[in-house]
Design a protein around this motif. Sequence first.
Motif, PDB file in Angstrom:
ATOM      1  N   LYS A 269      -3.887  -5.451   6.730  1.00 29.59           N
ATOM      2  CA  LYS A 269      -4.445  -4.854   5.811  1.00 29.59           C
ATOM      3  C   LYS A 269      -5.641  -3.850   6.214  1.00 29.59           C
ATOM      4  O   LYS A 269      -5.936  -2.776   5.666  1.00 29.59           O
ATOM      5  CB  LYS A 269      -5.077  -5.685   4.822  1.00 29.59           C
ATOM      6  CG  LYS A 269      -4.031  -6.598   4.050  1.00 29.59           C
ATOM      7  CD  LYS A 269      -4.581  -7.569   2.876  1.00 29.59           C
ATOM      8  CE  LYS A 269      -3.737  -8.229   2.218  1.00 29.59           C
ATOM      9  NZ  LYS A 269      -4.331  -9.288   1.303  1.00 29.59           N
ATOM     10  N   LEU A 272      -3.978  -0.520   7.118  1.00 24.81           N
ATOM     11  CA  LEU A 272      -3.424   0.228   5.996  1.00 24.81           C
ATOM     12  C   LEU A 272      -4.697   0.754   5.205  1.00 24.81           C
ATOM     13  O   LEU A 272      -4.661   1.800   4.718  1.00 24.81           O
ATOM     14  CB  LEU A 272      -2.739  -0.796   4.859  1.00 24.81           C
ATOM     15  CG  LEU A 272      -1.453  -1.295   5.426  1.00 24.81           C
ATOM     16  CD1 LEU A 272      -0.791  -2.256   4.690  1.00 24.81           C
ATOM     17  CD2 LEU A 272      -0.440  -0.084   5.539  1.00 24.81           C
ATOM     18  N   ALA A 273      -5.592  -0.221   5.225  1.00 30.73           N
ATOM     19  CA  ALA A 273      -7.070   0.468   4.500  1.00 30.73           C
ATOM     20  C   ALA A 273      -7.570   1.424   5.280  1.00 30.73           C
ATOM     21  O   ALA A 273      -8.298   2.562   4.701  1.00 30.73           O
ATOM     22  CB  ALA A 273      -7.929  -0.831   4.356  1.00 30.73           C
ATOM     23  N   ALA A 320       0.335  -1.136  -2.278  1.00 34.76           N
ATOM     24  CA  ALA A 320      -0.874  -1.051  -2.719  1.00 34.76           C
ATOM     25  C   ALA A 320      -1.899  -0.307  -1.914  1.00 34.76           C
ATOM     26  O   ALA A 320      -3.105   0.017  -2.367  1.00 34.76           O
ATOM     27  CB  ALA A 320      -1.558  -2.658  -2.667  1.00 34.76           C
ATOM     28  N   TYR A 321      -1.420   0.102  -1.093  1.00 29.47           N
ATOM     29  CA  TYR A 321      -2.464   0.990   0.058  1.00 29.47           C
ATOM     30  C   TYR A 321      -1.897   2.530   0.076  1.00 29.47           C
ATOM     31  O   TYR A 321      -2.045   3.196   1.069  1.00 29.47           O
ATOM     32  CB  TYR A 321      -2.487   0.581   1.328  1.00 29.47           C
ATOM     33  CG  TYR A 321      -3.175  -0.848   1.586  1.00 29.47           C
ATOM     34  CD1 TYR A 321      -4.555  -0.775   1.683  1.00 29.47           C
ATOM     35  CD2 TYR A 321      -2.610  -2.052   1.224  1.00 29.47           C
ATOM     36  CE1 TYR A 321      -5.382  -1.936   1.683  1.00 29.47           C
ATOM     37  CE2 TYR A 321      -3.434  -3.186   1.302  1.00 29.47           C
ATOM     38  CZ  TYR A 321      -4.657  -3.241   1.615  1.00 29.47           C
ATOM     39  OH  TYR A 321      -5.574  -4.443   1.623  1.00 29.47           O
ATOM     40  N   ARG A 446      -5.393  -3.072  -8.309  1.00 35.01           N
ATOM     41  CA  ARG A 446      -4.654  -3.223  -7.248  1.00 35.01           C
ATOM     42  C   ARG A 446      -5.134  -4.222  -6.089  1.00 35.01           C
ATOM     43  O   ARG A 446      -6.387  -4.286  -5.957  1.00 35.01           O
ATOM     44  CB  ARG A 446      -4.322  -1.862  -6.244  1.00 35.01           C
ATOM     45  CG  ARG A 446      -3.819  -0.977  -7.429  1.00 35.01           C
ATOM     46  CD  ARG A 446      -3.946   0.679  -6.765  1.00 35.01           C
ATOM     47  NE  ARG A 446      -2.812   0.719  -5.711  1.00 35.01           N
ATOM     48  CZ  ARG A 446      -2.462   2.006  -4.918  1.00 35.01           C
ATOM     49  NH1 ARG A 446      -3.703   2.890  -5.129  1.00 35.01           N
ATOM     50  NH2 ARG A 446      -1.630   2.011  -4.370  1.00 35.01           N
ATOM     51  N   SER A 447      -4.376  -4.990  -5.273  1.00 39.57           N
ATOM     52  CA  SER A 447      -5.032  -5.938  -4.230  1.00 39.57           C
ATOM     53  C   SER A 447      -5.780  -5.169  -3.310  1.00 39.57           C
ATOM     54  O   SER A 447      -6.483  -5.966  -2.563  1.00 39.57           O
ATOM     55  CB  SER A 447      -3.430  -6.706  -3.714  1.00 39.57           C
ATOM     56  OG  SER A 447      -2.590  -5.780  -3.154  1.00 39.57           O
ATOM     57  N   SER A 448      -5.361  -3.831  -3.045  1.00 37.23           N
ATOM     58  CA  SER A 448      -5.986  -3.080  -1.936  1.00 37.23           C
ATOM     59  C   SER A 448      -7.501  -2.745  -2.511  1.00 37.23           C
ATOM     60  O   SER A 448      -8.406  -2.253  -1.754  1.00 37.23           O
ATOM     61  CB  SER A 448      -5.268  -1.813  -1.658  1.00 37.23           C
ATOM     62  OG  SER A 448      -5.361  -0.974  -2.735  1.00 37.23           O
TER      63      SER A 448
END
Length: 593
Positions: A269, A272-273, A320-321, A446-448
């Motif tokens: 994550k 991705l972030a 989500a990213y 979104r989970s992101s």
Amino acid sequence: MSAASAPNPIVRYDLTFAEKWAKDPARLRDAWDYVHAVAAVQGLVNRSGTRLYIRAIHSPEGGDIMLDDWWLDRLRSQGDWLDGRPITDVEDFDALVRHFRRSVHGLVVYDESVPATSCIASTIAGVDGLIPVRYDARPDSLFNRLRTTLKLPVKAWLIHPDGTPAFTGKGVIPGTGEPSTGSAKNDAYRWAISTLLDRGRCDAGSLAFYIDAAWLKNPSASGFWNHTLTNHDYFISKKAFFFDLSPWADEPATDDPGQKPGTDLETLKRILASAAGHNAGKRMTHIGGFIPWAFKYTDLVGGKHGGVPSEWEFSRVISAYNAYLDADALGLCAMANASFYSHQPLPAYGPEKPVAKVKPEPGKRYFAFYVGDWDSAAWLYQMLPTIWEDPARGTVPLGWAFNPNLAERFPAAFWYTRHTRTAMDTFIAGDSGAGYINPSELEEPRSSGLSSGVSLWEGHCANWYARFGLSITGFVIDGYAPPMPKSVLDAYARFSPKGTVAQKVPPLGMHNGMPLLQMSDDLSGSPEDAAGQIARRLKEDPRRFLIFRAVLKKPSWYAGVVAALKKTDAHVEVLEPYTFFETMKKASTQPPK
């Protein structure tokens, strides 16, 4: 032609020796080292053009097809892209490095005992123009050869020069001030994120998910080339960030059982972030690669989850990213020369159109074939020489589901198939559109924590669809994600107006004028088995219009399915997707009788 105006030769290097070496346990690591090094050199020198081509991989279908020769022969045909380009063969590795010495600035040395450092080494190779090499104190190792014979300086160490690990999973992550994760693997990645990705030294639009040096512990789990080192060239040329991480929150990664459950996922994550932050909502992130299910992260190697669930969970997380997958899945995951192929220019292609005009007849049922799965450049590279060249192609209508974004790495597939198509061959977008993604994960919440990515995805797909004249999305894989909300369906209606097929949609309907259909069965087995499956579905399903998916089947197989079906049911007709959806739309607007 004068010498000054003559085209530069293509340098060709034969890497097939590595597969032979790997059969000897004493030379397995040498095979890995040399392939890794050559892939990096290729990525660096091909960044600016078509300079280095390698011979490596044979067709998985057997026979004598050397894939790299097959594709090069076609690209060098009279009047085609590489017609007239001379070839210079370099037989010796030392000569290869010396030839391209100006593009190579030194070495980055990694630690086999912390396998993740091999992926980080590929990242640094692309960023700083280095050759990645495994630390190996043997006098005849490639590590020592590059330093002594070829006089390449070490510019970056991912291991201490005395051979002890730089990343231990204890104390503080070197160079960051951040407390250790308790995992040497994740400490190494978090150092790389902080040092390279967060600082904008990598291309945030390009990530590479390929197995790390843990492959050396179990090389027989799959074919030799499925170490996927040959895939690195393209991503090194793009200054991509490489990783190999589990997507699961509920267990430790199988290659790092001592970590806290979900540590890999948290690192993923972060990657991705960081990429999404640099892209700032202006472009999607392209991820090449796939879950290495035969080696890691699945129930085949001690995990809780199967291969497909792991695929679906990874896809859900990345979506989500604002990231999409170019899915180099086992066991067709290997690809060579993408950094070379990527330079091929393509002409503009006109819109795909129905090949027939069909008036819906009462009592008659219609179906189409989704010809998959083509959501991976590696799969196109490996399988088209045998599937596309099947002599029965052109005898039945087929919808070839090539994800258009695969032209980033392998434009040759799109040029060649359109160059040799028949009237029965039409093209649609494959899994989810211009990249494998779970589209519902684009919408808030979104989970992101990111804002909606629906318009970003729409623009991304619209551009790719326009380049290839596409207006049908053959299969949206929803996986573990929720059904597509209205905002996402609205977007598909704009860039895929002729039809969309998905998992979690109504069986049959329209959305803003776009035909919308739920995918029917996956077909397998013999043509007779598949025909029986279609016949049963047609009998049980009240819909008059059905679409069936098959994976890596030859046109002769589809022709056999149609022939077997016609023997038992004269009231069914197979159509290619554009005619199919046009006919379905006509039927939906006809007044009842």
